[in-house]
Enzyme design. Structure first.
Site, PDB file in Angstrom:
ATOM      1  N   GLU A 255      -4.838 -13.484   5.331  1.00 27.33           N
ATOM      2  CA  GLU A 255      -4.390 -13.499   3.943  1.00 27.33           C
ATOM      3  C   GLU A 255      -3.396 -14.638   3.769  1.00 27.33           C
ATOM      4  OE1 GLU A 255      -2.063 -10.799   0.654  1.00 27.33           O
ATOM      5  OE2 GLU A 255      -1.357 -10.957   2.704  1.00 27.33           O
TER       6      GLU A 255
ATOM      7  N   HIS B 210      -6.217  -4.666  -3.338  1.00 30.60           N
ATOM      8  CA  HIS B 210      -5.268  -3.613  -3.706  1.00 30.60           C
ATOM      9  C   HIS B 210      -3.951  -4.173  -4.229  1.00 30.60           C
ATOM     10  CE1 HIS B 210      -4.274  -5.211   0.130  1.00 30.60           C
ATOM     11  NE2 HIS B 210      -3.084  -4.648   0.055  1.00 30.60           N
ATOM     12  N   ASP B 211      -3.860  -5.477  -4.432  1.00 30.75           N
ATOM     13  CA  ASP B 211      -2.589  -6.076  -4.844  1.00 30.75           C
ATOM     14  C   ASP B 211      -2.566  -6.534  -6.291  1.00 30.75           C
ATOM     15  OD1 ASP B 211      -1.223  -5.732  -2.473  1.00 30.75           O
ATOM     16  OD2 ASP B 211      -1.843  -7.657  -1.636  1.00 30.75           O
TER      17      ASP B 211
ATOM     18  N   ASP C 237      -2.571  -9.598   7.508  1.00 33.82           N
ATOM     19  CA  ASP C 237      -1.679  -9.531   6.358  1.00 33.82           C
ATOM     20  C   ASP C 237      -0.630 -10.643   6.375  1.00 33.82           C
ATOM     21  OD1 ASP C 237      -0.712  -7.582   4.119  1.00 33.82           O
ATOM     22  OD2 ASP C 237       1.105  -8.044   5.240  1.00 33.82           O
TER      23      ASP C 237
ATOM     24  N   ASP D  35      -6.467  -3.568   9.246  1.00 29.44           N
ATOM     25  CA  ASP D  35      -5.454  -4.405   8.608  1.00 29.44           C
ATOM     26  C   ASP D  35      -4.341  -4.640   9.620  1.00 29.44           C
ATOM     27  OD1 ASP D  35      -3.917  -5.647   6.546  1.00 29.44           O
ATOM     28  OD2 ASP D  35      -4.941  -4.351   5.097  1.00 29.44           O
TER      29      ASP D  35
HETATM   30  O1  ISL Z   1       0.948  -8.591  -4.106  1.00 30.72           O
HETATM   31  C1  ISL Z   1       1.272  -9.738  -4.254  1.00 30.72           C
HETATM   32  C2  ISL Z   1       1.521 -10.217  -5.577  1.00 30.72           C
HETATM   33  O2  ISL Z   1       1.478  -9.142  -6.423  1.00 30.72           O
HETATM   34  C3  ISL Z   1       1.377 -10.687  -3.168  1.00 30.72           C
HETATM   35  O3  ISL Z   1       2.450 -11.535  -3.297  1.00 30.72           O
HETATM   36  C4  ISL Z   1       1.455  -9.923  -1.875  1.00 30.72           C
HETATM   37  O4  ISL Z   1       2.692  -9.322  -1.780  1.00 30.72           O
HETATM   38  C5  ISL Z   1       1.246 -10.850  -0.722  1.00 30.72           C
HETATM   39  O5  ISL Z   1      -0.008 -11.424  -0.932  1.00 30.72           O
HETATM   40  C6  ISL Z   1       1.244 -10.103   0.583  1.00 30.72           C
HETATM   41  O6  ISL Z   1       0.496  -8.937   0.473  1.00 30.72           O
HETATM   42  C7  ISL Z   1       0.317  -8.174   1.602  1.00 30.72           C
HETATM   43  O7  ISL Z   1       1.525  -7.879   2.263  1.00 30.72           O
HETATM   44  C8  ISL Z   1       2.437  -7.045   1.555  1.00 30.72           C
HETATM   45  C9  ISL Z   1       1.779  -5.788   1.010  1.00 30.72           C
HETATM   46  O8  ISL Z   1       2.651  -5.142   0.133  1.00 30.72           O
HETATM   47  C10 ISL Z   1       0.486  -6.094   0.302  1.00 30.72           C
HETATM   48  O9  ISL Z   1      -0.133  -4.910  -0.096  1.00 30.72           O
HETATM   49  C11 ISL Z   1      -0.358  -6.857   1.256  1.00 30.72           C
HETATM   50  O10 ISL Z   1      -1.641  -7.116   0.772  1.00 30.72           O
HETATM   51  C12 ISL Z   1       3.509  -6.677   2.544  1.00 30.72           C
HETATM   52  O11 ISL Z   1       2.911  -6.213   3.705  1.00 30.72           O
END
Ligand code: ISL
Length: 573
Positions: free
Chosen positions: A263, A338-339, A205, A99
């Site tokens: 992402e 995981h989000d 990310d 990641d």
């Molecule tokens: O999780 C989200 C909505 O609930 C998304 O808006 C998410 O924050 C966004 O897609 C970015 O996510 C990624 O970066 C974040 C991290 O907290 C997430 O786990 C990751 O997948 C910050 O690094």
């Protein structure tokens, strides 16, 4: 014939390191735990893993706040453990994706410490530092009205140098300034550090947040109830985004045979997506578009209510399945990460009477689409969201807890919060992060310690790997068969051409499509997204063979009877 590539044919298994397997009893998953389960991962049918962040981090956002890209979070293990993990994967023919979180660092990263030290620091420009605005009443205000994605202002005040810094996520996750060439080169060097150790690629990310509008202008007011507004217009897919990706590709990716999946939050339209993944753009292999995980997000906020409807899924599926061939792009096929909450609990059903059937139906959906398939750990055994009975104290994730807190403050102490907890039960990130359920031992066998870092789902006695492993009728056995079929007939599934079955294109319960290979093999997919039994008329497909044992009724007659949340898969060969 299609243009083939290993990364197109991969089945990627997402590992959430904190929650996979704890080998030393401290309650937290770790790298040795993962290493001990590589044969299991292989047995599911995965050919790659994606590890959520394993790097040194104060863990304010579960490792998405990195303090050192070249070191490992100690409780997970060491750099040597990571090397052993990569070796163990390669010995089994499993590729490893790391990641890459470089839109921001942790505020404990050495770069940020230096940047913060003084206005004249050589690294001051590595982050976004701005003077405050002064309000009409003489009070100090953030430089613009952007909201943080995790709530509050996107700016954090720093007393020491009297300026604000930009932090689109937590205050402990300052945004890196990608316009600064030194930042880019330092990041590339860290990427190469891991590619040289054998990593096979990256999940990138928040990839499209890396180029911000240089003026950082105020955002239009879209949510009048809030003091801060979404600045996505000015920070998502910004003016230099493609320049940065192309540079990353020429300077790093092209030197290695590596796989890239970006992402992509906020940006959802076909033309913008094409700019990232169209073959002749030479940028990324594929993207996670956010639309598939936010089908039930409310209009202003994730945790506001909206309902899932199969028409949304049909539209999104058709959009990307049809779009990619137009510009020779490539799909990342997924539903869980995981989000958010698990697709089983949000888009199908985890009620006891439906759960097994529904998990299998989703396996058919995911396993038959064209693209690279991504599974979240636990999806292969039909893991579900947390139970409705959990209280706010059982949730650990900062996003959900911040939201709960903000509503509570608005409503006043003692207010009824049932509705908020209900939405969290569906969509909170904790759901996707629940510890793996391995067996019927304490804490589902996830840890031998007294206390797992987060509570294990109550249902582990019934829903665990061990119980399903030898059971031919289990969700796990079903996933294994689906993934085998996908591998056997890649030209139909991985590379096939998707087409909706006309008769069902407006159905409010059935998603029906065919996948066709370049040499004329056709698979028919029928999915019942309702809690009622449905008769599906398949006259045109009479005589076809079922590729799976289910459903009970066959396609020899005019109709197929699908039970609630049941799926079926037929073929003409
Ligand atoms: O999780 C989200 C909505 O609930 C998304 O808006 C998410 O924050 C966004 O897609 C970015 O996510 C990624 O970066 C974040 C991290 O907290 C997430 O786990 C990751 O997948 C910050 O690094």
């Amino acid at each position: 014939p299609p243009s083939r590539a290993w990364w197109k044919e991969s089945v990627v298994y997402q590992i959430y390191p904190a929650s996979f397997l704890d080998s030393n009893g401290d309650g937290l998953g770790d790298l040795p735990g993962i290493i001990s389960k590589l044969d299991y991962i292989k047995s599911v049918g995965a050919s790659a893993v994606w590890l959520s962040p394993i790097f040194k981090s104060p863990q304010h956002d579960m490792g998405y706040d990195i303090a050192d890209y070249r070191d490992i979070h100690r409780p997970y293990g060491s750099v040597e453990d990571a090397e052993a993990l990569i070796r163990g994967c390669h010995e089994r023919g499993i590729k490893v994706l790391l990641d890459l979180v470089v839109n921001h660092t942790s505020n404990e990263h050495e770069w940020f410490r230096e940047s913060r030290a003084s206005k004249s620091s050589a690294k001051r420009d590595w982050y976004f530092w701005r003077d405050p605005k002064i309000g009409v009443d003489g009070t100090r205000k953030p430089p613009n009205n952007w909201a943080s994605i995790f709530g509050g202002s996107a700016w954090t005040w720093d007393e020491q140098t009297g300026q604000y810094y930009l932090s689109l996520f937590l205050p402990s996750q300052p945004d890196l300034n990608w316009a600064n060439e030194e930042v880019r080169n330092a990041t590339y060097a860290d990427m190469e550090f891991w590619l040289d150790k054998g990593a096979d690629g990256f999940r990138i990310d928040s990839m499209n947040l890396m180029s911000k509008h240089p003026d950082l202008p105020d955002a239009p007011v879209t949510n009048p109830k809030s003091e801060y507004q979404s600045g996505a217009l000015y920070f998502a897919s910004g003016p230099r985004m493609h320049e940065y990706i192309k540079e990353m590709r020429t300077k790093v990716f092209e030197k290695y045979n590596c796989m890239t999946v970006g992402e992509l939050g906020f940006t959802k339209d076909e033309d913008s997506v094409a700019q990232y993944v169209a073959k002749d753009r030479h940028e990324l292999n594929m993207l996670f578009t956010g639309d598939i995980v936010d089908m039930d997000f409310g209009p202003n906020h994730k945790y506001e209510h909206d309902s899932f409807h199969v028409s949304k899924l049909r539209a999104i599926t058709s959009l990307w399945q049809n779009a990619m061939p137009k510009f020779d792009g490539w799909n990342a096929v997924y539903m869980d990460n995981h989000d958010s909450g698990r697709s089983l609990s949000r888009y199908a059903s985890d009620l006891p009477q439906h759960r097994k059937t529904a998990a299998k139906m989703l396996a058919i959906y995911l396993g038959t689409l064209s693209g690279t398939l991504f599974l979240l750990q636990g999806q292969e055994i039909g893991m579900a969201n947390v139970p409705e009975s959990w209280s706010i104290d059982d949730y650990v994730d900062v996003e959900g807890r911040n939201y709960y807190q903000s509503v509570l403050e608005r409503r006043g102490a003692g207010a009824d919060m049932t509705d908020v907890l209900h939405e969290m039960r569906l969509k909170a990130r904790d759901n996707g992060r629940l510890p793996m359920q391995w067996n019927t031992e304490a804490h589902g066998g996830f840890t031998k310690g007294a206390k797992p870092w987060m509570r294990v789902n109550d249902d582990y006695m019934e829903w665990n790997v061990e119980a399903q492993d030898g059971d031919d009728d289990s969700v796990l056995s079903f996933w294994r068969r689906v993934l085998e079929l996908r591998q056997q007939d890649k030209d139909v599934f991985v590379y096939g051409k998707y087409s909706l079955v006309d008769e069902y294109k407006d159905s409010d319960s059935i998603l029906a499509y065919t996948m066709t290979s370049f040499d004329g093999k056709v698979a028919l997919v029928l999915l019942n997204f309702s809690d009622k039994e449905k008769k599906v008329d398949v006259l045109d497909f009479c005589g076809w063979r079922s590729l799976l044992k289910e459903p009970v009724s066959t396609i020899g007659e005019k109709d197929v009877l699908l039970r609630a949340y049941e799926g079926a898969l037929y073929c003409n060969w």
